[in-house]
Design an enzyme around this catalytic site. Structure first.
Site, PDB file in Angstrom:
ATOM      1  N   ASN A  15       2.082 -10.359   0.178  1.00  0.00           N
ATOM      2  CA  ASN A  15       3.575 -10.478   0.896  1.00  0.00           C
ATOM      3  C   ASN A  15       3.512  -9.147   1.645  1.00  0.00           C
ATOM      4  O   ASN A  15       3.534  -8.108   1.288  1.00  0.00           O
ATOM      5  CB  ASN A  15       4.690 -10.475  -0.286  1.00  0.00           C
ATOM      6  CG  ASN A  15       6.025 -10.275   0.172  1.00  0.00           C
ATOM      7  OD1 ASN A  15       6.112 -10.055   1.344  1.00  0.00           O
ATOM      8  ND2 ASN A  15       6.764  -9.850  -0.769  1.00  0.00           N
ATOM      9  N   TRP A  16       3.545  -9.328   2.958  1.00  0.00           N
ATOM     10  CA  TRP A  16       3.632  -8.195   3.776  1.00  0.00           C
ATOM     11  C   TRP A  16       5.015  -7.613   4.277  1.00  0.00           C
ATOM     12  O   TRP A  16       4.918  -6.394   4.556  1.00  0.00           O
ATOM     13  CB  TRP A  16       3.037  -8.554   5.311  1.00  0.00           C
ATOM     14  CG  TRP A  16       1.472  -8.576   5.378  1.00  0.00           C
ATOM     15  CD1 TRP A  16       0.775  -8.776   4.252  1.00  0.00           C
ATOM     16  CD2 TRP A  16       0.735  -8.602   6.598  1.00  0.00           C
ATOM     17  NE1 TRP A  16      -0.632  -8.725   4.736  1.00  0.00           N
ATOM     18  CE2 TRP A  16      -0.642  -8.717   6.087  1.00  0.00           C
ATOM     19  CE3 TRP A  16       0.934  -8.691   8.040  1.00  0.00           C
ATOM     20  CZ2 TRP A  16      -1.795  -8.796   7.180  1.00  0.00           C
ATOM     21  CZ3 TRP A  16      -0.212  -8.443   8.869  1.00  0.00           C
ATOM     22  CH2 TRP A  16      -1.258  -8.607   8.337  1.00  0.00           C
ATOM     23  N   LYS A  17       5.869  -8.350   3.658  1.00  0.00           N
ATOM     24  CA  LYS A  17       7.236  -7.763   3.735  1.00  0.00           C
ATOM     25  C   LYS A  17       7.621  -7.502   5.270  1.00  0.00           C
ATOM     26  O   LYS A  17       7.201  -8.093   6.131  1.00  0.00           O
ATOM     27  CB  LYS A  17       7.613  -6.438   2.929  1.00  0.00           C
ATOM     28  CG  LYS A  17       7.229  -6.978   1.564  1.00  0.00           C
ATOM     29  CD  LYS A  17       7.498  -5.835   0.431  1.00  0.00           C
ATOM     30  CE  LYS A  17       7.226  -6.171  -0.835  1.00  0.00           C
ATOM     31  NZ  LYS A  17       7.753  -5.471  -2.078  1.00  0.00           N
ATOM     32  N   HIS A 101      12.713 -13.559  -3.731  1.00  0.00           N
ATOM     33  CA  HIS A 101      12.101 -12.277  -3.900  1.00  0.00           C
ATOM     34  C   HIS A 101      13.118 -11.328  -4.589  1.00  0.00           C
ATOM     35  O   HIS A 101      14.463 -11.235  -3.924  1.00  0.00           O
ATOM     36  CB  HIS A 101      11.727 -11.736  -2.740  1.00  0.00           C
ATOM     37  CG  HIS A 101      10.651 -10.522  -2.981  1.00  0.00           C
ATOM     38  ND1 HIS A 101      11.324  -9.141  -3.070  1.00  0.00           N
ATOM     39  CD2 HIS A 101       9.374 -10.522  -3.299  1.00  0.00           C
ATOM     40  CE1 HIS A 101      10.238  -8.330  -3.369  1.00  0.00           C
ATOM     41  NE2 HIS A 101       9.074  -9.118  -3.438  1.00  0.00           N
ATOM     42  N   GLU A 103      13.976  -8.467  -3.685  1.00  0.00           N
ATOM     43  CA  GLU A 103      14.456  -7.832  -2.554  1.00  0.00           C
ATOM     44  C   GLU A 103      15.646  -8.642  -1.730  1.00  0.00           C
ATOM     45  O   GLU A 103      16.754  -8.043  -1.186  1.00  0.00           O
ATOM     46  CB  GLU A 103      13.587  -7.278  -1.451  1.00  0.00           C
ATOM     47  CG  GLU A 103      12.640  -6.079  -2.259  1.00  0.00           C
ATOM     48  CD  GLU A 103      11.382  -5.832  -1.466  1.00  0.00           C
ATOM     49  OE1 GLU A 103      10.964  -6.439  -0.701  1.00  0.00           O
ATOM     50  OE2 GLU A 103      10.477  -5.074  -2.308  1.00  0.00           O
ATOM     51  N   GLU A 171       7.930 -10.998 -11.485  1.00  0.00           N
ATOM     52  CA  GLU A 171       7.736  -9.963 -10.643  1.00  0.00           C
ATOM     53  C   GLU A 171       8.846  -8.986 -11.352  1.00  0.00           C
ATOM     54  O   GLU A 171      10.009  -9.086 -10.779  1.00  0.00           O
ATOM     55  CB  GLU A 171       8.002  -9.923  -9.206  1.00  0.00           C
ATOM     56  CG  GLU A 171       6.916 -10.704  -8.379  1.00  0.00           C
ATOM     57  CD  GLU A 171       6.778 -10.289  -7.004  1.00  0.00           C
ATOM     58  OE1 GLU A 171       5.487  -9.763  -6.526  1.00  0.00           O
ATOM     59  OE2 GLU A 171       7.889 -10.358  -6.262  1.00  0.00           O
ATOM     60  N   GLY A 177       6.380  -1.812  -5.919  1.00  0.00           N
ATOM     61  CA  GLY A 177       6.183  -0.724  -5.040  1.00  0.00           C
ATOM     62  C   GLY A 177       6.292   0.411  -6.042  1.00  0.00           C
ATOM     63  O   GLY A 177       6.297   1.580  -5.376  1.00  0.00           O
ATOM     64  N   SER A 217       2.992  -4.206  -8.039  1.00  0.00           N
ATOM     65  CA  SER A 217       1.943  -3.102  -8.482  1.00  0.00           C
ATOM     66  C   SER A 217       0.602  -3.593  -8.698  1.00  0.00           C
ATOM     67  O   SER A 217      -0.270  -2.937  -9.313  1.00  0.00           O
ATOM     68  CB  SER A 217       2.357  -1.878  -9.048  1.00  0.00           C
ATOM     69  OG  SER A 217       3.528  -1.370  -8.552  1.00  0.00           O
ATOM     70  N   GLY A 238       2.075  -6.945  -2.823  1.00  0.00           N
ATOM     71  CA  GLY A 238       2.687  -6.455  -1.732  1.00  0.00           C
ATOM     72  C   GLY A 238       1.928  -5.540  -1.001  1.00  0.00           C
ATOM     73  O   GLY A 238       1.077  -5.763  -0.226  1.00  0.00           O
ATOM     74  N   GLY A 239       2.074  -4.096  -1.293  1.00  0.00           N
ATOM     75  CA  GLY A 239       1.531  -3.069  -0.621  1.00  0.00           C
ATOM     76  C   GLY A 239       0.024  -3.238  -0.438  1.00  0.00           C
ATOM     77  O   GLY A 239      -0.681  -2.885   0.696  1.00  0.00           O
TER      78      GLY A 239
HETATM   79  P1  PGA Z   1       3.805  -4.488  -4.553  1.00  0.00           P
HETATM   80  O1  PGA Z   1       5.055  -5.623  -4.210  1.00  0.00           O
HETATM   81  O2  PGA Z   1       2.514  -5.207  -4.624  1.00  0.00           O
HETATM   82  O3  PGA Z   1       3.887  -3.404  -3.513  1.00  0.00           O
HETATM   83  O4  PGA Z   1       4.498  -3.871  -5.786  1.00  0.00           O
HETATM   84  C1  PGA Z   1       5.002  -6.949  -4.728  1.00  0.00           C
HETATM   85  C2  PGA Z   1       6.091  -7.496  -4.133  1.00  0.00           C
HETATM   86  O5  PGA Z   1       7.068  -7.196  -3.864  1.00  0.00           O
HETATM   87  O6  PGA Z   1       5.625  -9.154  -4.140  1.00  0.00           O
END
Ligand code: PGA
Length: 256
Positions: A15-17, A101, A103, A171, A177, A217, A238-239
């Protein structure tokens, strides 16, 4: 990694956000180069910003990596300035869309009912919905994590969900993050609870076919142990999905 013969094929999703301009395609090119020599025993997905789905799917969609969106509107089309529909993601070459998600739930006030409508929109368009669920730190500290997540699973998945058209991503909000992850035991306990919710609702056979991803993470250093836990059918990353080198190191968990 040994998995039961009936377990669904795992999915490693990035997930590149809101990260990535057109030149970030170089990372996808690099990933494609890495996976083709050593095909991992999992499906690989990148969800870049919507602006990049079409060029990425056009360039690399036939080369072992699927692409998807990070959100969609529940309607097919209409007066919804700034939104995109599941049909548009499919039209751009996407095969998946992330919905619910944390967010989106936090910053846009999306609740389970909205998330369920969005997942149904993905099914209508013929793409796979990745439905995210997860508790906050306050909810975990109050001992309510399993209840909260079970409720999200019940109400965020539409009636016509199947193992083929829906993926569940657990999640924990406090792990996204932050570099913090739940203990392996807590992850396994939650995934078992999600699995039992799915089998109760969709039947033992079908409920067993949903992929349940862990996200929050995930990085090269912890991927192997997390992805080896029972009922963990992949990761939502994500990251660590932004750089081919890191994402590929996570895929190592599925190599012999
Ligand atoms: P993260 O994000 O791996 O940077 O913690 C995961 C996500 O939000 O899908």
């Amino acid at each position: 990694m040994t998995r039961s013969p009936n377990a669904p094929r795992p999915l490693a999703a990035g997930n590149w956000k809101m990260n990535g301009l057109f030149p970030a395609g170089a990372e996808v090119e690099s990933l494609v180069g890495r996976v083709k020599t050593d095909t991992p025993a999992c499906d690989i997905l990148i969800c870049p910003p919507a602006t990049l789905i079409r060029p990425f799917a056009g360039a690399w969609g036939q080369r072992g990596i699927a692409f998807g969106g990070q959100d969609c509107h529940f309607a097919e089309k209409g007066a919804h300035t700034g939104d995109i529909s599941a049909e548009m993601i499919k039209d751009a070459g996407g095969d998946y869309v992330i919905v619910g998600h944390s967010e989106r739930r936090t910053f846009y006030g999306e609740g389970d009912e909205m998330v369920s409508h969005k997942a149904a929109a993905a099914h209508r368009a013929g793409i796979i919905a990745i439905v995210c669920v997860g508790e906050t730190l306050e909810e975990r500290d109050a001992g309510k994590a399993i209840d909260i997540v079970s409720q999200q699973v019940d109400f965020s998945l539409p009636t016509l969900s199947t193992g083929a058209n829906t993926v569940v991503a657990y999640e924990p909000v406090w792990a996204i993050g932050t570099g913090r992850t739940p203990s392996n035991e807590d992850i396994a306990t939650m995934h078992a609870a999600i699995r039992s919710r799915l089998t109760a609702r969709f039947g033992a056979g079908e409920g067993g076919q949903f992929r349940i991803l862990y996200g929050g993470s995930v990085k090269p250093a912890n991927a192997k142990e997390i992805l080896g836990l029972p009922d963990v059918d992949g990761a939502l990353v994500g990251g660590a999905s932004l750089l081919a080198r890191d994402f590929d190191a996570i895929l190592d968990a599925y190599r012999g």
